[in-house]
Every structure is written in structure tokens, then in C-alpha cells.
Design a protein around this motif. Sequence first.
Motif, PDB file in Angstrom:
ATOM      1  N   PHE A  31      25.102 -20.009  26.012  1.00 44.83           N
ATOM      2  CA  PHE A  31      24.994 -20.968  26.697  1.00 44.83           C
ATOM      3  C   PHE A  31      25.864 -20.518  27.854  1.00 44.83           C
ATOM      4  O   PHE A  31      27.359 -20.759  27.856  1.00 44.83           O
ATOM      5  N   GLU A  32      25.282 -19.980  28.925  1.00 49.42           N
ATOM      6  CA  GLU A  32      26.092 -19.258  30.069  1.00 49.42           C
ATOM      7  C   GLU A  32      26.706 -20.306  31.187  1.00 49.42           C
ATOM      8  O   GLU A  32      27.444 -19.910  31.923  1.00 49.42           O
ATOM      9  N   ASN A  33      26.304 -21.396  31.108  1.00 48.79           N
ATOM     10  CA  ASN A  33      26.686 -22.400  31.959  1.00 48.79           C
ATOM     11  C   ASN A  33      27.384 -23.439  31.483  1.00 48.79           C
ATOM     12  O   ASN A  33      26.890 -24.656  31.766  1.00 48.79           O
ATOM     13  N   HIS A  34      28.070 -23.238  30.454  1.00 49.12           N
ATOM     14  CA  HIS A  34      28.678 -24.441  29.701  1.00 49.12           C
ATOM     15  C   HIS A  34      30.291 -24.612  30.172  1.00 49.12           C
ATOM     16  O   HIS A  34      30.972 -23.812  30.452  1.00 49.12           O
ATOM     17  N   PHE A  35      30.345 -26.169  30.449  1.00 53.91           N
ATOM     18  CA  PHE A  35      31.859 -26.631  30.716  1.00 53.91           C
ATOM     19  C   PHE A  35      32.388 -27.324  30.028  1.00 53.91           C
ATOM     20  O   PHE A  35      32.216 -28.016  29.174  1.00 53.91           O
ATOM     21  N   SER A  36      34.100 -27.192  29.931  1.00 51.84           N
ATOM     22  CA  SER A  36      34.856 -28.030  28.999  1.00 51.84           C
ATOM     23  C   SER A  36      34.760 -29.436  29.528  1.00 51.84           C
ATOM     24  O   SER A  36      34.439 -29.544  30.843  1.00 51.84           O
ATOM     25  N   GLY A  37      35.324 -30.400  28.837  1.00 49.15           N
ATOM     26  CA  GLY A  37      35.385 -31.747  29.171  1.00 49.15           C
ATOM     27  C   GLY A  37      36.676 -31.891  30.063  1.00 49.15           C
ATOM     28  O   GLY A  37      36.866 -32.953  30.500  1.00 49.15           O
ATOM     29  N   SER A  38      37.624 -30.867  29.932  1.00 44.90           N
ATOM     30  CA  SER A  38      38.858 -31.015  30.455  1.00 44.90           C
ATOM     31  C   SER A  38      39.414 -29.723  30.917  1.00 44.90           C
ATOM     32  O   SER A  38      39.190 -28.574  30.360  1.00 44.90           O
ATOM     33  N   ASN A  39      40.525 -29.699  31.615  1.00 43.30           N
ATOM     34  CA  ASN A  39      41.220 -28.216  32.110  1.00 43.30           C
ATOM     35  C   ASN A  39      42.816 -28.267  31.250  1.00 43.30           C
ATOM     36  O   ASN A  39      43.472 -27.341  31.475  1.00 43.30           O
ATOM     37  N   GLY A  40      42.648 -29.181  30.059  1.00 47.61           N
ATOM     38  CA  GLY A  40      43.733 -29.514  29.410  1.00 47.61           C
ATOM     39  C   GLY A  40      43.401 -29.340  27.860  1.00 47.61           C
ATOM     40  O   GLY A  40      42.390 -29.968  27.612  1.00 47.61           O
TER      41      GLY A  40
END
Length: 288
Positions: A31-40
Motif C-alpha cells: 500500500f504505497e499511499n498509507h498514512f499513520s494516524g499520528s506523528n507520535g
Amino acid sequence: LLMSDALRQDVYSPKLMPNSFKALNHRSLNFENHFSGSNGTTQALFSILYGLPPNYMTFFSKAKASPVIFEALLSYQYQINILSSKSLGWMGTDQVVFSTVKQYIEDELDYNSVKSDQMVTTRAIDILENHQNNQEKPLFLMVFYDSTHLPHFSHPAFNKYQPSDTGLIFDPRKEDHRERGYNEYRNAIDYVDSLFGEVFQQLDKYNYFDNSVIILTSDHGSEKYEHGHWGHASAFTNEQLKVPFILSHPGSQKQKISILTSHLDITATLLDLIGDNYDTKHHTAGQS
């Protein structure tokens, strides 16, 4: 569930992570466009295991409500092993995210993250071997490394990217400092990838790829001054939020997926893949 702290999406490649890429690329969904729910970290773990935005974390903490995924695993009598190089008690994570499975956590095996990562690997291999010899229960294994999070990574066998000594004073505004800092980060990735490789060898040896769901991801990314920030938890940039998400399951084949996905989708996906028919829309914001 295999994770290393602060792995940005673009490091999953045959150059920077050859062991992981070799083990996963030919049989996994990327999945090349996957984002975390946070930067922490704490909030990201919440988003992974609850499938919800981390602004709900305080409410779930007060309600002492555990993640649906752990409730499902316990109901199906899974053997649960959660291994983390650093303490999962940071900011009360063990009191919220892992509240119902605290007894299955083994964390901070050594104060030195490099040593602790290796010890986590050894323990993970032992668990896989022992489970292979006693498969009365299905296994949920979580491995969480820390070396890629370190500000001063150093290992005599993993230093091919030079110069890499960031020294006591590090100023990311200076180009030569940024070069050393990024090389240090790449050396840490090289080390962690070697540990992932050891785990993947065991998964192959005992044919876990044939009957298991295997995920490689990270809690959050790591910016290298592309937008004037270094590291994470400082801005909502792609570099701090976008992470690898590689999914292997029985019958999966090599495929690149470009649609937008996030950590909120992981719980729904896991429940789907383990055969649970619970309607996750009641408790998660993600989808399988």
C-alpha cells in the motif's frame, strides 16, 4: 505485526531494506499511499489497534475500553506475544491500548535499543519455534523495534552510509549535518532490516506465510528537514505521517495499491482476515 519506530514510506526498497523486500515483495500487497494516524508513537499505536483517530484516546482511557482486535483474539484463544524494544508504558500506552493484554508484553529487554532490538529478535524466533512445536492455539506476535528512532545510532557492522557521526551538536539547518543525520538513519534501517530478515527466515522455515497474516509497517514516519523539521511529532507532513504498509496473507500475490489507506484500516482488515464477521463500523473508522 512487525514494526520499527519512525520508518518513513520511501525506505521500503530493495536498496535500503533488501531483506524485507526480498521476503515480502513477491507475495504481498504494497500500500504505497498509507498514512499513520499520528506523528507520535502513543497516538499511532492507538490508531492501529483501535482503528480510530487518536483524539478519542482520552475517552477510551477513562472508559477503560480495550481494542476490539484484542477482544477478538482473546475470544478465539490466541497465544499473544507482544515484544517491544522500548517500554510500552510511555505516556500510559500500556494502560490504554494494551490494558487487557499487559501480561503478554515483554519490553525494554535492555536500556540500549540496539541490544534490545537483537534480544527482541531472539525472543521472537524462540516464540515462532516453540509455537511450531505446539500449535494448540493460533499465534498473534507483535514485534516493535526502536533503533530507527535513535538520534545517535552506532553499530560497527552497520555503518556503510558515511559520514554518519552526528556528534553532540546537531544542527539540521546545516547541509553537512543533515547528510550525517540521514546516513545515521539509513545505517539504523540497515540494522533493523537485518533483524527483520532473521524473523522472515523463521517464518519461511516453518511455513507461516502459508497460513498467517503478516504485516510490516511503522508507527509514524521521520522527516529529514524537507519542510524545515527533523524527526517526528513536529508537523503533519507526508514524511512524518506516511509509512510502509506491506500485507501478506494466504493466497496474496504481489500487488501495488495506490488508493489512500491509513492505520485506521488495520483493525478492520485483521478482523476480516482472521474470519471474524463483526461489523467493525460500530467501533472503528476504518475499513478492510
